[in-house]
Design a protein around this motif. Sequence first.
Motif, mmCIF file in Angstrom:
data_model
loop_
_atom_site.group_PDB
_atom_site.id
_atom_site.type_symbol
_atom_site.label_atom_id
_atom_site.label_comp_id
_atom_site.label_asym_id
_atom_site.label_seq_id
_atom_site.Cartn_x
_atom_site.Cartn_y
_atom_site.Cartn_z
ATOM 1 N N LYS A 109 8.945 -3.498 -2.165
ATOM 2 C CA LYS A 109 9.023 -2.180 -1.548
ATOM 3 C C LYS A 109 8.014 -2.013 -0.418
ATOM 4 C CE LYS A 109 8.992 1.339 -4.283
ATOM 5 N NZ LYS A 109 8.688 2.221 -5.405
ATOM 6 N N GLY A 110 6.956 -2.813 -0.443
ATOM 7 C CA GLY A 110 5.841 -2.603 0.467
ATOM 8 C C GLY A 110 4.855 -1.651 -0.197
ATOM 9 N N HIS A 111 3.587 -1.771 0.154
ATOM 10 C CA HIS A 111 2.584 -0.935 -0.489
ATOM 11 C C HIS A 111 1.286 -0.954 0.309
ATOM 12 C CE1 HIS A 111 2.054 -5.029 -1.993
ATOM 13 N NE2 HIS A 111 0.784 -4.739 -2.175
ATOM 14 N N TYR A 112 0.416 -0.028 -0.013
ATOM 15 C CA TYR A 112 -0.896 0.035 0.617
ATOM 16 C C TYR A 112 -1.917 -0.673 -0.258
ATOM 17 C CZ TYR A 112 0.622 3.481 4.036
ATOM 18 O OH TYR A 112 1.247 4.111 5.078
ATOM 19 N N VAL A 113 -2.896 -1.289 0.386
ATOM 20 C CA VAL A 113 -4.036 -1.863 -0.332
ATOM 21 C C VAL A 113 -5.311 -1.311 0.298
ATOM 22 C CG1 VAL A 113 -2.893 -4.007 -1.036
ATOM 23 C CG2 VAL A 113 -4.099 -3.930 1.131
ATOM 24 N N ASP A 114 -6.322 -1.180 -0.527
ATOM 25 C CA ASP A 114 -7.629 -0.751 -0.034
ATOM 26 C C ASP A 114 -8.407 -1.979 0.413
ATOM 27 O OD1 ASP A 114 -7.144 1.894 -0.598
ATOM 28 O OD2 ASP A 114 -8.133 1.836 -2.558
ATOM 29 N N GLU A 115 -8.933 -1.926 1.621
ATOM 30 C CA GLU A 115 -9.780 -3.005 2.125
ATOM 31 C C GLU A 115 -11.181 -2.451 2.329
ATOM 32 O OE1 GLU A 115 -7.924 -4.538 5.670
ATOM 33 O OE2 GLU A 115 -6.753 -5.958 4.486
#
Length: 145
Positions: A77-83
Amino acid sequence: MAKSIMKEWTDEAHLTLLKECKRKGMTDAQIAKEIIGISNTTLYSWKKKNVKILNALKKGKDFYEAEAVFTLIDTFKGHYVDEEREEIWADGEGKLTSKHKVVTKRWIEPNMTAIIFYLKSQAGWRDKALVQVNDNEEVQIVDDI
């Protein structure tokens, strides 16, 4: 002696440890050798003899597999990651004034391979259409992709 070791592994603390090992993705062979100190065949025998040990390992494995499914869904689906990165702030003279941890969100694009894998394994998709040739040498698509 082996029975006394098995009995020891049926208390709540040891059953929780077995479950957590499976939740972390350890195999039965790894748990037998590295955690309990027995052979894989002995652990297999324990699972047949003791439902508490069997259930602890199964519950941990079920959790791990569910986590894998959710990860696959996020991947297709795609997703956000914290960097996280550290920024060093300095004054006008170049003297270090402070360090700050900065967290930014980055979008991970959907993964086409994960999408294809899911569709093939869970939705019944195939790579090829099923084709039937009759006596008149006419080609008919029986089941499309």
